[in-house]
Design a protein around this motif. Sequence first.
Motif, PDB file in Angstrom:
ATOM      1  N   LEU A 133       0.899  -1.346   0.001  1.00 26.20           N
ATOM      2  CA  LEU A 133      -0.005   0.020  -0.071  1.00 26.20           C
ATOM      3  C   LEU A 133       0.759   1.339   0.076  1.00 26.20           C
ATOM      4  CD1 LEU A 133      -2.860   1.285  -0.052  1.00 26.20           C
ATOM      5  CD2 LEU A 133      -2.729   1.147   2.446  1.00 26.20           C
ATOM      6  N   LEU A 134       1.879   1.335   0.831  1.00 30.95           N
ATOM      7  CA  LEU A 134       2.860   2.464   0.856  1.00 30.95           C
ATOM      8  C   LEU A 134       3.278   2.718  -0.443  1.00 30.95           C
ATOM      9  CD1 LEU A 134       4.574   2.044   4.450  1.00 30.95           C
ATOM     10  CD2 LEU A 134       2.907   3.975   3.501  1.00 30.95           C
ATOM     11  N   LEU A 135       3.646   1.737  -0.897  1.00 23.95           N
ATOM     12  CA  LEU A 135       4.650   1.969  -2.474  1.00 23.95           C
ATOM     13  C   LEU A 135       3.460   2.179  -3.615  1.00 23.95           C
ATOM     14  CD1 LEU A 135       6.876  -1.442  -2.356  1.00 23.95           C
ATOM     15  CD2 LEU A 135       7.556   1.105  -2.387  1.00 23.95           C
ATOM     16  N   HIS A 136       2.241   1.928  -3.331  1.00 22.80           N
ATOM     17  CA  HIS A 136       1.082   2.175  -4.229  1.00 22.80           C
ATOM     18  C   HIS A 136       0.959   3.472  -3.995  1.00 22.80           C
ATOM     19  CE1 HIS A 136      -2.464   2.122  -6.770  1.00 22.80           C
ATOM     20  NE2 HIS A 136      -3.123   2.718  -5.479  1.00 22.80           N
ATOM     21  N   LEU A 137       0.838   4.004  -2.920  1.00 23.25           N
ATOM     22  CA  LEU A 137      -0.009   5.536  -2.420  1.00 23.25           C
ATOM     23  C   LEU A 137       1.433   6.455  -2.985  1.00 23.25           C
ATOM     24  CD1 LEU A 137      -1.212   4.950   0.924  1.00 23.25           C
ATOM     25  CD2 LEU A 137      -2.492   5.580  -1.155  1.00 23.25           C
ATOM     26  N   ASP A 138       2.746   5.969  -3.399  1.00 20.91           N
ATOM     27  CA  ASP A 138       3.664   6.666  -3.525  1.00 20.91           C
ATOM     28  C   ASP A 138       3.894   6.492  -5.180  1.00 20.91           C
ATOM     29  OD1 ASP A 138       4.681   8.172  -1.697  1.00 20.91           O
ATOM     30  OD2 ASP A 138       6.436   6.986  -1.231  1.00 20.91           O
ATOM     31  N   ASP A 139       2.975   6.117  -5.800  1.00 22.16           N
ATOM     32  CA  ASP A 139       2.799   5.918  -7.403  1.00 22.16           C
ATOM     33  C   ASP A 139       3.898   5.198  -7.770  1.00 22.16           C
ATOM     34  OD1 ASP A 139       0.429   7.490  -7.663  1.00 22.16           O
ATOM     35  OD2 ASP A 139       1.666   9.273  -7.440  1.00 22.16           O
ATOM     36  N   TYR A 140       4.158   3.889  -7.215  1.00 22.89           N
ATOM     37  CA  TYR A 140       5.384   3.113  -7.796  1.00 22.89           C
ATOM     38  C   TYR A 140       4.481   2.105  -8.727  1.00 22.89           C
ATOM     39  CZ  TYR A 140       9.454   4.148  -5.313  1.00 22.89           C
ATOM     40  OH  TYR A 140      10.486   4.843  -4.217  1.00 22.89           O
ATOM     41  N   SER A 141       5.157   1.800  -9.921  1.00 22.54           N
ATOM     42  CA  SER A 141       4.326   0.893 -10.839  1.00 22.54           C
ATOM     43  C   SER A 141       4.503  -0.565 -10.132  1.00 22.54           C
ATOM     44  CB  SER A 141       5.205   0.781 -12.253  1.00 22.54           C
ATOM     45  OG  SER A 141       6.478   0.146 -12.045  1.00 22.54           O
ATOM     46  N   HIS A 142       3.564  -1.315 -10.904  1.00 19.88           N
ATOM     47  CA  HIS A 142       3.443  -2.818 -10.425  1.00 19.88           C
ATOM     48  C   HIS A 142       5.043  -3.512 -10.545  1.00 19.88           C
ATOM     49  CE1 HIS A 142      -0.823  -2.776 -11.531  1.00 19.88           C
ATOM     50  NE2 HIS A 142      -0.815  -2.512 -10.334  1.00 19.88           N
ATOM     51  N   GLN A 143       5.700  -3.093 -11.585  1.00 17.32           N
ATOM     52  CA  GLN A 143       7.061  -3.776 -11.703  1.00 17.32           C
ATOM     53  C   GLN A 143       7.928  -3.037 -10.625  1.00 17.32           C
ATOM     54  OE1 GLN A 143       7.946  -5.760 -14.166  1.00 17.32           O
ATOM     55  NE2 GLN A 143      10.022  -5.895 -13.182  1.00 17.32           N
ATOM     56  N   GLN A 144       7.921  -1.801 -10.365  1.00 14.54           N
ATOM     57  CA  GLN A 144       8.795  -1.287  -9.324  1.00 14.54           C
ATOM     58  C   GLN A 144       8.245  -1.824  -7.741  1.00 14.54           C
ATOM     59  OE1 GLN A 144       7.779   2.802 -10.313  1.00 14.54           O
ATOM     60  NE2 GLN A 144       9.705   3.142 -10.727  1.00 14.54           N
TER      61      GLN A 144
END
Length: 176
Positions: A133-144
């Motif tokens: 969730l944190l990575l998603h909220l920071d707009d990281y792509s699925h790959q990242q």
Amino acid sequence: MDIPVTADADLQQRFAHLLAQHQGIVLKVARAWSHEPEDRSDLVQEISIQAWRGFPAFAPEKARFSTWLYRVALNVAISQQRGRRLRQDHHADVAIDQLESAAMVADTPEEAAQLSQLYSVIHALPPLDRALLLLHLDDYSHQQIGEVLGISAGNAATRLHRLRQQLRQRLSPAQD
């Protein structure tokens, strides 16, 4: 270790610059994994120490610094949480309003309430979902996200989809 003083100083300067540039990552991870301000501060310090220790092996051609730092921060946070669980039988939940207001950026009381609710939900998630969730909220792509968490991009996408459904239910149960 026979590193010339100037090389060591250059490395320290480069690390300090990158860490300052990406300090938001460290603060977000610490806020998501620690309830108490003292614990958050300890976690920020431990993440910084571990990032410094690993910095000489950081390979910019393999990953962006932010991706690498996220991975270090999450690994430290998860390790620290495991250690706490081993030392404690039960951990009393601290009221979410004890989160440092300076670390929570909100322009209005409504935004502050929403942010508090979000962090309350984040604290209740299992570690992998919390990191996702944190990575998603920071707009990281699925790959990242996959790179940081050590899972495939497809697995990240699937887990994120399921997590979003779960969060929708938790955050707005009246709309079922």
